[in-house]
Design a protein around this motif. Structure first.
Motif, mmCIF file in Angstrom:
data_model
loop_
_atom_site.group_PDB
_atom_site.id
_atom_site.type_symbol
_atom_site.label_atom_id
_atom_site.label_comp_id
_atom_site.label_asym_id
_atom_site.label_seq_id
_atom_site.Cartn_x
_atom_site.Cartn_y
_atom_site.Cartn_z
ATOM 1 N N GLY A 247 -10.722 -2.446 8.190
ATOM 2 C CA GLY A 247 -9.754 -2.921 9.182
ATOM 3 C C GLY A 247 -9.989 -4.375 9.553
ATOM 4 O O GLY A 247 -9.039 -5.130 9.783
ATOM 5 N N GLU B 244 0.146 4.316 0.738
ATOM 6 C CA GLU B 244 -0.084 5.252 1.846
ATOM 7 C C GLU B 244 0.393 4.633 3.160
ATOM 8 O O GLU B 244 0.648 3.439 3.236
ATOM 9 C CB GLU B 244 -1.576 5.598 1.946
ATOM 10 C CG GLU B 244 -2.187 6.149 0.661
ATOM 11 C CD GLU B 244 -1.659 7.536 0.282
ATOM 12 O OE1 GLU B 244 -0.967 8.174 1.111
ATOM 13 O OE2 GLU B 244 -1.924 7.974 -0.859
ATOM 14 N N SER B 245 0.453 5.465 4.220
ATOM 15 C CA SER B 245 0.966 4.941 5.494
ATOM 16 C C SER B 245 -0.122 4.228 6.305
ATOM 17 O O SER B 245 0.169 3.585 7.313
ATOM 18 C CB SER B 245 1.575 6.072 6.320
ATOM 19 O OG SER B 245 0.609 7.076 6.489
ATOM 20 N N VAL B 246 -1.373 4.351 5.887
ATOM 21 C CA VAL B 246 -2.482 3.601 6.502
ATOM 22 C C VAL B 246 -3.437 3.161 5.398
ATOM 23 O O VAL B 246 -3.379 3.690 4.274
ATOM 24 C CB VAL B 246 -3.279 4.465 7.530
ATOM 25 C CG1 VAL B 246 -2.507 4.723 8.795
ATOM 26 C CG2 VAL B 246 -3.738 5.777 6.904
ATOM 27 N N ALA B 247 -4.349 2.254 5.745
ATOM 28 C CA ALA B 247 -5.344 1.804 4.763
ATOM 29 C C ALA B 247 -6.507 2.802 4.718
ATOM 30 O O ALA B 247 -6.772 3.502 5.699
ATOM 31 C CB ALA B 247 -5.855 0.427 5.148
ATOM 32 N N HIS C 189 -14.388 2.133 8.153
ATOM 33 C CA HIS C 189 -13.015 1.876 8.606
ATOM 34 C C HIS C 189 -12.952 0.554 9.384
ATOM 35 O O HIS C 189 -11.973 -0.187 9.275
ATOM 36 C CB HIS C 189 -12.495 3.061 9.411
ATOM 37 C CG HIS C 189 -12.345 4.285 8.541
ATOM 38 N ND1 HIS C 189 -11.326 4.409 7.623
ATOM 39 C CD2 HIS C 189 -13.126 5.377 8.391
ATOM 40 C CE1 HIS C 189 -11.470 5.561 6.966
ATOM 41 N NE2 HIS C 189 -12.554 6.156 7.419
ATOM 42 N N TYR D 2 3.119 -0.895 4.281
ATOM 43 C CA TYR D 2 2.596 0.456 4.010
ATOM 44 C C TYR D 2 3.716 1.384 3.550
ATOM 45 O O TYR D 2 4.912 1.114 3.769
ATOM 46 C CB TYR D 2 1.971 1.028 5.288
ATOM 47 C CG TYR D 2 0.674 0.364 5.691
ATOM 48 C CD1 TYR D 2 -0.497 0.596 4.966
ATOM 49 C CD2 TYR D 2 0.615 -0.491 6.797
ATOM 50 C CE1 TYR D 2 -1.696 -0.013 5.341
ATOM 51 C CE2 TYR D 2 -0.583 -1.098 7.174
ATOM 52 C CZ TYR D 2 -1.728 -0.853 6.437
ATOM 53 O OH TYR D 2 -2.910 -1.451 6.803
ATOM 54 N N GLU E 248 0.853 -1.199 0.000
ATOM 55 C CA GLU E 248 0.000 0.000 0.000
ATOM 56 C C GLU E 248 0.883 1.241 0.000
ATOM 57 O O GLU E 248 1.756 1.389 0.839
ATOM 58 C CB GLU E 248 -0.917 -0.030 1.233
ATOM 59 C CG GLU E 248 -1.669 1.254 1.511
ATOM 60 C CD GLU E 248 -2.512 1.774 0.332
ATOM 61 O OE1 GLU E 248 -3.330 1.006 -0.189
ATOM 62 O OE2 GLU E 248 -2.314 2.951 -0.052
#
Ligand SMILES: Cc1cc2nc3c(=O)[nH]c(=O)nc-3n(C[C@H](O)[C@H](O)[C@H](O)COP(=O)(O)OP(=O)(O)OC[C@H]3O[C@@H](n4cnc5c(N)ncnc54)[C@H](O)[C@@H]3O)c2cc1C
Length: 369
Positions: A154, A36-39, A150, A169, A34
């Motif tokens: 998650g 980005e640093s988060v989903a 989310h 990430y 991914e």
């Protein structure tokens, strides 16, 4: 160099739900990459969170039904509390559109979705802000609802991770190496990953990832859509269903004590974080004045935009690439990717593992050959 049998590009609903099902089917070794640093930074975290089962396309409608059923009956090991608020939905329409909507509702009923056709008066009794709106009738679907997006995203990722999936990430896939017509390696901004199967679940970037691999040129278009949230409004009842005026392309639902509203704009964009456009706020104000007059004086406190990515025929693109062996598409989820995610991931995972599955033909990339 890392090595993994399965590499999934993208940790949105397409990638996360595919990983979830692969894990449930016994796959332990997979890597999700991914950028980005988060989903959930892109479409999967920026959508309206509405699960709608009455949709015109029969194959997508079946996927939506399966997805909604899953969210209403989460498995016992689901890592977060219930994520689905079953508030129902009201789809409004007028003229020839109303006859078409009634047919879509009948189709949904044949598939086992509980729907009722309501008079405009009954719909107005249920949702008071519709009082001065003009429409011929409404379709009520009691099992539709609003989702904690989310927690859903998650949950898929956590269950996949428990089975052994690694989510990397903050690195972007910049090369897909193909040797003798078969995927061999994925290069990211940080490492190389040897792979047997590469799953393209990169949302608005799926076309670009396809090009990196020299795969089939699947016609995919990212279209921007804005959402607006009003200040808290005393007259909004938080138990209202979501309401979608199909004839006039306007929807709303309760959100944070006010309303979330959408004028259903769609402008083609390049993949990325789409800028907001102030003229869409004017479009929304105009639609509210004409089709939801009781809400004419609402003040907007927040707005954002996201991309919905569509294939040329509007159907999802799920299946093996016809040109590059080991390259698999989970793309073009358009405006239904959250609702259908469970079914999309299930179809993708079964096909990846060589199983037969319903709707394999309808969603196959081979139709664009
Ligand atoms: C305004 C709006 C309202 C919507 N409302 C609804 C709704 O109410 N109900 C519903 O069911 N659906 C709705 N949708 C549609 C739904 O959000 C999408 O269909 C779904 O989120 C698509 O998921 P995805 O995983 O394909 O894409 P994404 O969520 O965009 O995920 C793709 C991921 O791939 C990553 N990626 C891309 N390129 C690379 C790369 N080179 N390397 C590594 N990672 C990469 C991205 O960072 C991204 O995280 C809405 C969408 C929008 C924009």
């Amino acid at each position: 160099m890392i090595s993994s049998q399965y590499v999934i590009i993208g940790a949105g609903f397409a990638g996360a739900a595919t990983a979830y099902h692969l894990a449930r089917l016994g796959v332990k070794e997979m890597v999700i990459v991914e950028q980005e640093s988060v989903a959930g930074v892109h479409s999967s975290g920026r959508n309206a969170a509405m699960a709608r089962q009455v949709v015109p396309d029969p194959a997508i409608a079946a996927m939506a039904r399966e997805g909604a059923l899953f969210m209403r009956n989460l498995p016992a090991d689901w890592p977060t509390p219930p994520i689905f608020q079953q508030r129902g939905s009201l789809l409004l329409s007028s003229g020839a559109g109303w006859q078409k909507l009634v047919r879509d509702a009948e189709m949904a009923q044949e598939r086992g979705v509980e729907v009722e056709c309501w008079s405009a008066e009954k719909a107005k009794e249920r949702v008071a802000v519709l009082e001065d709106a003009e429409f011929d009738g409404a379709v009520w679907c009691s099992t539709d609802g609003v989702v904690d997006i989310h927690a859903l995203l998650g949950g898929y990722l956590k269950i996949a991770a428990i089975a052994g999936a690694r989510v990397l990430y903050g690195r972007s896939v910049c090369e897909v190496e193909v040797l003798n017509g078969r995927v061999a390696e994925v290069k990211t901004s940080k490492e190389s990953i040897k792979a047997e199967v590469v799953i393209n679940a990169a949302g608005a970037w799926t076309g670009a990832i396809g090009k990196l691999a020299g795969a089939l040129e699947v016609p995919l278009r990212p279209l921007r859509r804005h959402l607006f949230v009003t200040v808290p409004l005393l007259w909004v009842n938080p138990s209202w269903p979501f309401v979608w005026d199909i004839s006039h392309d306007l929807y709303f639902r309760p959100e944070a004590g006010g309303l979330l509203l959408c004028p259903c704009d769609q402008d083609e964009m390049v993949p990325g974080m789409p800028p907001t456009d102030s003229t869409v706020a004017e479009l929304l104000a105009d639609k509210i004045r004409r089709y939801l007059p009781k809400a004419s004086d609402v003040a907007i406190k927040n707005s954002w935009a996201g991309l919905r990515t569509f294939s040329a025929d509007g159907r999802f693109v799920i299946g093996w690439d016809p040109k590059v062996k080991g390259f698999f598409w989970v793309a073009g989820l358009g405006g239904h990717g959250m609702t259908t995610s469970y079914a999309v991931g299930g179809l993708a995972a079964r096909l990846i593992l060589g199983e037969e599955s319903r709707f394999a033909k309808e969603f196959s990339p081979h139709r664009f050959l």
